[in-house]
Scaffold this motif. Structure first.
Motif, PDB file in Angstrom:
ATOM      1  N   PRO A 106     -36.067 -53.656  -9.975  1.00  0.00           N
ATOM      2  CA  PRO A 106     -34.817 -53.716  -9.216  1.00  0.00           C
ATOM      3  C   PRO A 106     -33.796 -52.714  -9.759  1.00  0.00           C
ATOM      4  O   PRO A 106     -33.992 -52.156 -10.842  1.00  0.00           O
ATOM      5  N   PRO A 107     -32.704 -52.473  -9.002  1.00  0.00           N
ATOM      6  CA  PRO A 107     -31.642 -51.603  -9.525  1.00  0.00           C
ATOM      7  C   PRO A 107     -31.172 -52.073 -10.895  1.00  0.00           C
ATOM      8  O   PRO A 107     -31.109 -53.278 -11.163  1.00  0.00           O
ATOM      9  N   THR A 108     -30.867 -51.116 -11.770  1.00  0.00           N
ATOM     10  CA  THR A 108     -30.627 -51.447 -13.170  1.00  0.00           C
ATOM     11  C   THR A 108     -29.377 -50.756 -13.701  1.00  0.00           C
ATOM     12  O   THR A 108     -29.122 -49.584 -13.398  1.00  0.00           O
ATOM     13  N   LEU A 109     -28.607 -51.510 -14.478  1.00  0.00           N
ATOM     14  CA  LEU A 109     -27.491 -50.958 -15.239  1.00  0.00           C
ATOM     15  C   LEU A 109     -27.972 -50.805 -16.674  1.00  0.00           C
ATOM     16  O   LEU A 109     -28.413 -51.769 -17.289  1.00  0.00           O
TER      17      LEU A 109
ATOM     18  N   SER B  43     -23.127 -44.833 -23.642  1.00  0.00           N
ATOM     19  CA  SER B  43     -23.213 -44.387 -22.255  1.00  0.00           C
ATOM     20  C   SER B  43     -23.614 -45.567 -21.382  1.00  0.00           C
ATOM     21  O   SER B  43     -24.355 -46.453 -21.806  1.00  0.00           O
ATOM     22  N   LEU B  44     -23.085 -45.589 -20.163  1.00  0.00           N
ATOM     23  CA  LEU B  44     -23.366 -46.656 -19.216  1.00  0.00           C
ATOM     24  C   LEU B  44     -23.834 -45.993 -17.932  1.00  0.00           C
ATOM     25  O   LEU B  44     -23.086 -45.252 -17.299  1.00  0.00           O
ATOM     26  N   GLU B  45     -25.073 -46.240 -17.560  1.00  0.00           N
ATOM     27  CA  GLU B  45     -25.683 -45.525 -16.442  1.00  0.00           C
ATOM     28  C   GLU B  45     -26.170 -46.500 -15.375  1.00  0.00           C
ATOM     29  O   GLU B  45     -26.832 -47.491 -15.685  1.00  0.00           O
ATOM     30  N   TRP B  46     -25.835 -46.210 -14.132  1.00  0.00           N
ATOM     31  CA  TRP B  46     -26.281 -47.023 -13.004  1.00  0.00           C
ATOM     32  C   TRP B  46     -27.493 -46.351 -12.373  1.00  0.00           C
ATOM     33  O   TRP B  46     -27.453 -45.191 -12.000  1.00  0.00           O
TER      34      TRP B  46
ATOM     35  N   VAL C  66     -29.350 -51.820 -23.745  1.00  0.00           N
ATOM     36  CA  VAL C  66     -29.142 -53.080 -23.030  1.00  0.00           C
ATOM     37  C   VAL C  66     -29.403 -52.807 -21.558  1.00  0.00           C
ATOM     38  O   VAL C  66     -28.764 -51.942 -20.952  1.00  0.00           O
ATOM     39  N   GLU C  67     -30.319 -53.555 -21.004  1.00  0.00           N
ATOM     40  CA  GLU C  67     -30.753 -53.328 -19.619  1.00  0.00           C
ATOM     41  C   GLU C  67     -30.420 -54.545 -18.779  1.00  0.00           C
ATOM     42  O   GLU C  67     -30.824 -55.657 -19.100  1.00  0.00           O
ATOM     43  N   ALA C  68     -29.669 -54.331 -17.699  1.00  0.00           N
ATOM     44  CA  ALA C  68     -29.305 -55.419 -16.785  1.00  0.00           C
ATOM     45  C   ALA C  68     -29.949 -55.148 -15.431  1.00  0.00           C
ATOM     46  O   ALA C  68     -29.633 -54.142 -14.783  1.00  0.00           O
ATOM     47  N   ARG C  69     -30.844 -56.036 -15.021  1.00  0.00           N
ATOM     48  CA  ARG C  69     -31.542 -55.874 -13.747  1.00  0.00           C
ATOM     49  C   ARG C  69     -30.807 -56.669 -12.672  1.00  0.00           C
ATOM     50  O   ARG C  69     -30.576 -57.868 -12.829  1.00  0.00           O
TER      51      ARG C  69
END
Length: 220
Positions: A205-208, A196-199, A170-173
């Motif tokens: 753009p920056p992605t979670l 795992s949750l990676e910043w 799951v990618e959050a931009r």
């Protein structure tokens, strides 16, 4: 479906009790809302002979507001019922087109409170895959909430989900992240989810990025 693609969650799993109770309560709430709708219709009937008068207008206004809120409540109950039944199986053939819209609605209030415009990209061209429906939904919701927490108010966020080498990704931009949020907080995986949750602040753009592995279901 065969046993290879469908397996009910064992009764010893605490989620089974939670799902059963929540499903029962949503059915009861559905009955309550149906009564509210019936009463709103009755109120409209009372208002009809008094059309044009102040009391008639007030009765019609109240009836309409009751009807709208009952319909809103029914949509919310339907989502809660879907959440309740997400725990029925720990291994089921699903596709990401089902949990994404539900996750969107479940985090909508949080997004509104943070004034975040969050867009959920529909999953396209993804076949049905054997997975744990609850863990899948939980992972997508966790990614959405993490993105909302990381974004600045009044900024857009885009969330998409895909399958990558058998894992749910799951990618959050987040074009305008809030740098006051600690990096450590954004890297903490949801408890007991097994992901795992990676910043990634240096991407454009920056992605979670949330990765659920293994994706095949079962206990983490």
């Amino acid at each position: 479906m065969t046993d290879a693609t469908e397996r009910r969650r064992g009764d010893d799993d605490p989620l089974v009790m939670v799902g059963r109770v929540l499903a029962g309560q949503t059915h009861e709430l559905t009955n309550v809302l149906a009564i509210v709708q019936e009463l709103s219709g009755l109120l409209e009937d009372y208002a009809a002979p008094q059309q044009g008068s102040r009391i008639g207008e007030r009765l019609s206004s109240v009836a309409e507001r009751l009807r709208r809120q009952a319909e809103r409540g029914q949509r919310m109950v339907a989502d809660l019922n879907a959440l309740a039944h997400a725990v029925d199986h720990d291994h089921l053939a699903i596709d990401l087109g089902a949990p994404l819209p539900l996750a969107e609605r479940l985090v909508a209030r949080y997004a509104r409170l943070k004034r975040i415009d969050i867009a959920w990209t529909p999953a396209v061209g993804i076949p049905s895959i054997a997975a744990d429906p609850y863990r899948t939904l939980h992972a997508i919701v966790a990614a959405g909430e993490g993105a909302i927490a990381r974004a600045r108010p009044d900024t857009p966020v885009t969330v998409c989900a895909r399958i990558d080498d058998g894992r749910l990704v799951v990618e959050a931009r987040i074009p305008s992240p809030d740098d006051t949020i600690s990096a450590h907080r954004s890297q903490v995986a949801p408890p007991a989810l097994g992901c795992s949750l990676e910043w990634r602040p240096d991407t454009a753009p920056p992605t979670l990025l949330l990765t659920l592995d293994p994706f095949s279901g079962g206990a983490p």
